[in-house]
Design a protein around this motif. Structure first.
Motif, PDB file in Angstrom:
ATOM      1  N   LEU A  22       0.829  -1.202   0.000  1.00  0.00           N
ATOM      2  CA  LEU A  22       0.000   0.000   0.000  1.00  0.00           C
ATOM      3  C   LEU A  22       0.866   1.255   0.000  1.00  0.00           C
ATOM      4  O   LEU A  22       0.558   2.243  -0.646  1.00  0.00           O
ATOM      5  CB  LEU A  22      -0.940  -0.009   1.203  1.00  0.00           C
ATOM      6  CG  LEU A  22      -1.872  -1.223   1.259  1.00  0.00           C
ATOM      7  CD1 LEU A  22      -2.796  -1.124   2.465  1.00  0.00           C
ATOM      8  CD2 LEU A  22      -2.681  -1.332  -0.022  1.00  0.00           C
ATOM      9  N   THR A  46      -3.347   9.078   4.225  1.00  0.00           N
ATOM     10  CA  THR A  46      -4.280   8.570   3.204  1.00  0.00           C
ATOM     11  C   THR A  46      -4.721   7.146   3.502  1.00  0.00           C
ATOM     12  O   THR A  46      -5.830   6.747   3.163  1.00  0.00           O
ATOM     13  CB  THR A  46      -3.599   8.544   1.818  1.00  0.00           C
ATOM     14  OG1 THR A  46      -2.331   9.193   1.900  1.00  0.00           O
ATOM     15  CG2 THR A  46      -4.473   9.183   0.778  1.00  0.00           C
ATOM     16  N   LEU A  47      -3.820   6.385   4.089  1.00  0.00           N
ATOM     17  CA  LEU A  47      -4.121   4.973   4.302  1.00  0.00           C
ATOM     18  C   LEU A  47      -4.771   4.715   5.657  1.00  0.00           C
ATOM     19  O   LEU A  47      -5.088   3.574   5.988  1.00  0.00           O
ATOM     20  CB  LEU A  47      -2.819   4.156   4.201  1.00  0.00           C
ATOM     21  CG  LEU A  47      -2.134   4.213   2.824  1.00  0.00           C
ATOM     22  CD1 LEU A  47      -0.721   3.692   2.899  1.00  0.00           C
ATOM     23  CD2 LEU A  47      -2.951   3.422   1.818  1.00  0.00           C
ATOM     24  N   GLU A 225     -11.960  -1.520   5.720  1.00  0.00           N
ATOM     25  CA  GLU A 225     -10.720  -1.764   4.926  1.00  0.00           C
ATOM     26  C   GLU A 225      -9.884  -2.800   5.606  1.00  0.00           C
ATOM     27  O   GLU A 225      -8.787  -2.762   5.894  1.00  0.00           O
ATOM     28  CB  GLU A 225      -9.954  -0.448   4.716  1.00  0.00           C
ATOM     29  CG  GLU A 225      -8.808  -0.551   3.718  1.00  0.00           C
ATOM     30  CD  GLU A 225      -9.243  -0.286   2.289  1.00  0.00           C
ATOM     31  OE1 GLU A 225      -8.446  -0.506   1.382  1.00  0.00           O
ATOM     32  OE2 GLU A 225     -10.412   0.113   2.072  1.00  0.00           O
TER      33      GLU A 225
ATOM     34  N   THR B 188      -6.786   4.106  -2.658  1.00  0.00           N
ATOM     35  CA  THR B 188      -7.489   4.193  -1.384  1.00  0.00           C
ATOM     36  C   THR B 188      -8.639   5.169  -1.506  1.00  0.00           C
ATOM     37  O   THR B 188      -8.467   6.260  -2.044  1.00  0.00           O
ATOM     38  CB  THR B 188      -6.530   4.669  -0.283  1.00  0.00           C
ATOM     39  OG1 THR B 188      -5.401   3.817  -0.256  1.00  0.00           O
ATOM     40  CG2 THR B 188      -7.212   4.640   1.080  1.00  0.00           C
ATOM     41  N   ALA B 196     -18.444   1.296   4.856  1.00  0.00           N
ATOM     42  CA  ALA B 196     -17.391   0.282   4.912  1.00  0.00           C
ATOM     43  C   ALA B 196     -16.779   0.090   3.530  1.00  0.00           C
ATOM     44  O   ALA B 196     -17.496   0.037   2.532  1.00  0.00           O
ATOM     45  CB  ALA B 196     -17.964  -1.035   5.416  1.00  0.00           C
ATOM     46  N   VAL B 197     -15.471   0.040   3.487  1.00  0.00           N
ATOM     47  CA  VAL B 197     -14.780  -0.199   2.216  1.00  0.00           C
ATOM     48  C   VAL B 197     -13.845  -1.382   2.380  1.00  0.00           C
ATOM     49  O   VAL B 197     -13.120  -1.480   3.361  1.00  0.00           O
ATOM     50  CB  VAL B 197     -13.932   1.019   1.796  1.00  0.00           C
ATOM     51  CG1 VAL B 197     -13.199   0.720   0.492  1.00  0.00           C
ATOM     52  CG2 VAL B 197     -14.795   2.255   1.650  1.00  0.00           C
ATOM     53  N   LEU B 198     -13.872  -2.261   1.407  1.00  0.00           N
ATOM     54  CA  LEU B 198     -12.933  -3.377   1.391  1.00  0.00           C
ATOM     55  C   LEU B 198     -12.222  -3.326   0.049  1.00  0.00           C
ATOM     56  O   LEU B 198     -12.859  -3.334  -0.992  1.00  0.00           O
ATOM     57  CB  LEU B 198     -13.695  -4.690   1.555  1.00  0.00           C
ATOM     58  CG  LEU B 198     -12.920  -5.888   2.028  1.00  0.00           C
ATOM     59  CD1 LEU B 198     -12.411  -5.694   3.442  1.00  0.00           C
ATOM     60  CD2 LEU B 198     -13.794  -7.126   1.947  1.00  0.00           C
ATOM     61  N   GLY B 199     -10.918  -3.222   0.107  1.00  0.00           N
ATOM     62  CA  GLY B 199     -10.155  -3.103  -1.133  1.00  0.00           C
ATOM     63  C   GLY B 199      -9.680  -4.459  -1.626  1.00  0.00           C
ATOM     64  O   GLY B 199      -9.201  -5.268  -0.845  1.00  0.00           O
ATOM     65  N   VAL B 204      -1.704  -5.913  -5.918  1.00  0.00           N
ATOM     66  CA  VAL B 204      -1.158  -6.019  -4.568  1.00  0.00           C
ATOM     67  C   VAL B 204      -1.055  -7.485  -4.141  1.00  0.00           C
ATOM     68  O   VAL B 204      -0.062  -7.894  -3.549  1.00  0.00           O
ATOM     69  CB  VAL B 204      -2.026  -5.217  -3.564  1.00  0.00           C
ATOM     70  CG1 VAL B 204      -1.760  -5.674  -2.138  1.00  0.00           C
ATOM     71  CG2 VAL B 204      -1.755  -3.724  -3.704  1.00  0.00           C
ATOM     72  N   GLU B 207       1.893  -8.949  -5.730  1.00  0.00           N
ATOM     73  CA  GLU B 207       3.096  -8.438  -5.063  1.00  0.00           C
ATOM     74  C   GLU B 207       3.400  -9.218  -3.799  1.00  0.00           C
ATOM     75  O   GLU B 207       4.557  -9.500  -3.491  1.00  0.00           O
ATOM     76  CB  GLU B 207       2.908  -6.969  -4.686  1.00  0.00           C
ATOM     77  CG  GLU B 207       3.311  -5.995  -5.764  1.00  0.00           C
ATOM     78  CD  GLU B 207       3.056  -4.543  -5.329  1.00  0.00           C
ATOM     79  OE1 GLU B 207       3.313  -3.644  -6.130  1.00  0.00           O
ATOM     80  OE2 GLU B 207       2.581  -4.317  -4.197  1.00  0.00           O
TER      81      GLU B 207
END
Lengths: 225, 225
Positions: A22, A46-47, A225, B188, B196-199, B204, B207
């Motif tokens: 990230l 930001t994160l 998140e 982000t 609620a946010v889930l990325g 990634v 990685e």
DNA sequence: GAATGTGAACTTTTTCACAGCG
DNA sequence: CGCTGTGAAAAAGTTCACATTC
């Protein structure tokens, strides 16, 4: 700043490694805006992470910052790429060319990160020999997997077959020399401990969000998140 | 067994909630094989978890087992669905009908879990009004989002637009009443804390696997899944 | 005998707080 | 001064071990 020459600590928290990606994403965005340096506080902001968290994470791998200044964006990006092993290209195979597999073959985000989708396999004879996009990769029969993987030095694979086939296909991938699998099938894979598996179960992700919606409606906390 | 009527603990570890989904996946597979009951040890085995972990996770939410016997598969499945909020269907919107978006619209795994993809939006005029598959959903213009979301009671959304558009689109989704977002854009999102946010950043994930490959080649440990 | 539910011990991860550098 | 790197403290999460139930 201490002078421990290289503690070679190894006891790096898994979450720290995840966050590294990230940070890199953030840094690459900053590069485009021409930003030269950034502080741990700004990078974490930001994160949604604390400045201490950012510094500690990076410190697990070395001393990349400059007291009073922060981190040089360009330099830190490269360091993180080196740590993650993405300072060089990887050849990747994809197995299972259904809807999802096709979309992943075409995904531009992989190219940017130098993950090259160089081979695709499927069990369906009707798909073999096709190029799914004009500039796309050839779909090959499963039996060619080992030979192609060896020739192209493929150690990374995406598994996109239906759940019932996943375990058997995973075994074929491992036999072909694949050492790390990104598993999109909604099932747990049983592979030798030398092989890394990361599961991406899309329905599971939605379930997690459903939990947050439900929990919130009932007064439970629920973070994100 | 204690008689604490309902401790309403609230201090449930986030990882425990994640594992709940995996338990459910496992239980649903067991149902197909006709298994009636299962012990915490057996349930954890496939997932690589200890029996204690399984029991503790479940105990955060209630007392579902029977000493000497284990858990009734059918009953525990339903309890977990209730906890996750998937004991009822959810209407879901998808924004950004590119390669990935299309694949997700067609993904059978969502249907099975009763996540109904009932609306799709895109900014590209060339796509508006189309049905992307014969039985697929209509692609609508962004400006209809709020009206459609309200009418169909949509609180969950998949965000599949390119990174530069993601923040702005997320704001439109929130304005339309979406309260939980599964974000496939490699960026982000900045949203109100109630959302609620889930990325899910596919690059990634690769990685992370690259790190494992690289770390292993260099003698670092490296675990999986 | 087999297996749960759970306090207590232990381990891992995060936060704090501050010395020291540019 | 602003900001890093880092020990020490705190919090979060996992494992242990056992009384208890079926």
């Amino acid at each position: 700043m201490a002078l421990t020459p290289k503690p070679r600590p190894d006891g790096i928290p898994t979450p720290a490694v995840r966050r590294l990606s990230l940070y890199l994403r953030e840094l690459e965005a900053l590069l485009d805006t021409g930003t030269q340096t950034i502080s741990s506080r700004q990078l974490g902001e930001t994160l949604g992470l604390s400045d201490a968290q950012v510094r500690k994470d990076l410190a697990y791998f070395g001393q990349f910052g400059q007291a009073g200044v922060g981190y040089r964006v360009e330099e830190l990006s490269q360091e993180i790429r080196r740590i993650l092993g993405t300072d060089r290209p990887w050849n990747v195979m994809l197995v299972g060319v259904g809807n999802l597999g096709r979309a992943l073959l075409a995904y531009r985000g992989f190219v940017k990160k130098r993950f090259n989708m160089v081979a695709a396999f499927d069990a369906d004879p009707a798909l073999i020999g096709k190029h799914l996009t004009p500039d796309g990769v050839l779909v090959r029969p499963m039996r060619e997997m080992a030979e192609v993987a060896a020739r192209m030095d493929i150690r990374l694979g995406l598994l996109c077959v239906p759940a019932p086939a996943a375990q058997s296909v995973a075994e074929q991938m491992v036999a072909a020399g694949v050492q790390a699998i990104l598993n999109f099938a909604p099932t747990t894979l049983n592979v030798p401990p030398t092989v890394a598996v990361l599961g991406v179960d899309l329905a599971v992700h939605l379930e997690q969000l459903s939990f947050h919606l439900t929990a919130r409606d009932q007064g439970r906390p629920a973070a994100a998140e």
